[in-house]
Write a protein that holds these residues in place. Structure first.
Motif, PDB file in Angstrom:
ATOM      1  N   ALA A  78      28.446  39.998  47.414  1.00 47.36           N
ATOM      2  CA  ALA A  78      27.120  39.592  46.941  1.00 47.36           C
ATOM      3  C   ALA A  78      27.020  38.086  46.677  1.00 47.36           C
ATOM      4  O   ALA A  78      25.965  37.601  46.279  1.00 47.36           O
ATOM      5  N   GLY A  79      28.119  37.343  46.890  1.00 51.29           N
ATOM      6  CA  GLY A  79      28.057  35.892  46.756  1.00 51.29           C
ATOM      7  C   GLY A  79      28.800  35.303  45.578  1.00 51.29           C
ATOM      8  O   GLY A  79      28.747  34.092  45.357  1.00 51.29           O
ATOM      9  N   ALA A  80      29.505  36.124  44.806  1.00 50.27           N
ATOM     10  CA  ALA A  80      30.277  35.601  43.680  1.00 50.27           C
ATOM     11  C   ALA A  80      31.635  35.106  44.162  1.00 50.27           C
ATOM     12  O   ALA A  80      32.150  35.556  45.185  1.00 50.27           O
ATOM     13  N   ILE A  81      32.193  34.168  43.416  1.00 53.56           N
ATOM     14  CA  ILE A  81      33.598  33.815  43.577  1.00 53.56           C
ATOM     15  C   ILE A  81      34.330  34.605  42.501  1.00 53.56           C
ATOM     16  O   ILE A  81      34.163  34.361  41.311  1.00 53.56           O
ATOM     17  N   VAL A  82      35.100  35.580  42.934  1.00 54.64           N
ATOM     18  CA  VAL A  82      35.810  36.467  42.014  1.00 54.64           C
ATOM     19  C   VAL A  82      37.186  35.865  41.759  1.00 54.64           C
ATOM     20  O   VAL A  82      37.881  35.487  42.697  1.00 54.64           O
ATOM     21  N   THR A  83      37.544  35.750  40.493  1.00 53.18           N
ATOM     22  CA  THR A  83      38.879  35.278  40.137  1.00 53.18           C
ATOM     23  C   THR A  83      39.573  36.366  39.334  1.00 53.18           C
ATOM     24  O   THR A  83      38.912  37.172  38.676  1.00 53.18           O
ATOM     25  N   PHE A  84      40.869  36.394  39.417  1.00 53.15           N
ATOM     26  CA  PHE A  84      41.645  37.458  38.773  1.00 53.15           C
ATOM     27  C   PHE A  84      42.473  36.869  37.647  1.00 53.15           C
ATOM     28  O   PHE A  84      43.137  35.843  37.828  1.00 53.15           O
ATOM     29  N   GLY A  85      42.430  37.539  36.502  1.00 53.65           N
ATOM     30  CA  GLY A  85      43.203  37.116  35.344  1.00 53.65           C
ATOM     31  C   GLY A  85      44.242  38.164  34.988  1.00 53.65           C
ATOM     32  O   GLY A  85      44.147  39.320  35.403  1.00 53.65           O
ATOM     33  N   VAL A  86      45.216  37.732  34.220  1.00 53.77           N
ATOM     34  CA  VAL A  86      46.280  38.604  33.749  1.00 53.77           C
ATOM     35  C   VAL A  86      46.173  38.674  32.230  1.00 53.77           C
ATOM     36  O   VAL A  86      46.124  37.636  31.557  1.00 53.77           O
ATOM     37  N   THR A  87      46.128  39.891  31.696  1.00 49.94           N
ATOM     38  CA  THR A  87      46.063  40.054  30.246  1.00 49.94           C
ATOM     39  C   THR A  87      47.352  39.513  29.636  1.00 49.94           C
ATOM     40  O   THR A  87      48.443  39.978  29.973  1.00 49.94           O
ATOM     41  N   PRO A  88      47.236  38.527  28.738  1.00 49.72           N
ATOM     42  CA  PRO A  88      48.457  37.927  28.184  1.00 49.72           C
ATOM     43  C   PRO A  88      49.152  38.879  27.205  1.00 49.72           C
ATOM     44  O   PRO A  88      48.503  39.612  26.468  1.00 49.72           O
ATOM     45  N   ASP A  89      50.474  38.835  27.222  1.00 44.17           N
ATOM     46  CA  ASP A  89      51.250  39.637  26.285  1.00 44.17           C
ATOM     47  C   ASP A  89      51.980  38.765  25.266  1.00 44.17           C
ATOM     48  O   ASP A  89      52.740  39.250  24.440  1.00 44.17           O
TER      49      ASP A  89
END
Length: 184
Positions: A78-89
């Protein structure tokens, strides 16, 4: 780069993938490389989705990662730039952080802000706040989306990248980007 081309070619064969391998004549950091890939894909494959990932990541839960990528696909289409994060521990000053904004469908959130690598005290506050994730440096987007952002924010760089890719010479699966234009 040319130093890694045969390794990449072997990895593509091993996973039964096909395609071109773009070779940077000189390292210019991430933005021009991403713009070159997006432009090359747009020229040869149309407005496809691209995933940009650092080469040094280890992803132990590959099925979970694949599900997250699929979950982000609709937003990218749909036109977004999707970025992926990591839940910090733990608090970590060696990673950049993403501050989460408003939730979207599923596990997705708007990005409120990117934060460079914080000092340890700031990282502890971010962990305690609960609305920060480590920036994995992984992105999913349409080629046209990235090229539109490049045109709006760094038009001179995009023009040089396009000239370099247009002047590339192709041998086998290797696309040798024009070094004179790339230097610009």
């Amino acid at each position: 780069s040319s130093d890694h081309r045969f390794l990449v070619e072997k990895q593509m064969r091993d996973c039964r993938c096909s395609g071109s391998i773009l070779l940077e004549p000189a390292g210019k950091n991430t933005a021009p490389a991403v713009f070159a890939a997006a432009y090359h894909v747009m020229k040869h494959n149309g407005d496809a989705l691209l995933m940009v990932m650092p080469s040094d990541h280890h992803i132990p839960e590959q099925d979970a990662f694949a599900k997250m990528v699929l979950a982000g696909r609709a937003a990218a289409e749909a036109g977004a730039i999707v970025t992926f994060g990591v839940t910090p521990d733990r608090p970590e000053s060696g990673y950049g952080y993403i501050e989460l904004g408003q939730p979207f469908a599923g596990a997705a959130f708007a990005v409120k802000r990117f934060h460079e690598k914080p000092d340890l005290a700031t990282a502890e506050k971010m962990l305690d706040a609960g609305h920060y994730v480590w920036n994995a440096g992984i992105f999913l987007f349409r080629a046209s989306t990235m090229l539109a952002h490049a045109k709006n924010h760094t038009p001179e760089m995009l023009l040089a990248v396009k000239t370099a890719v247009d002047g590339a010479r192709e041998t086998n699966n290797f696309c040798h980007i024009d070094d004179t234009a790339w230097a610009q």
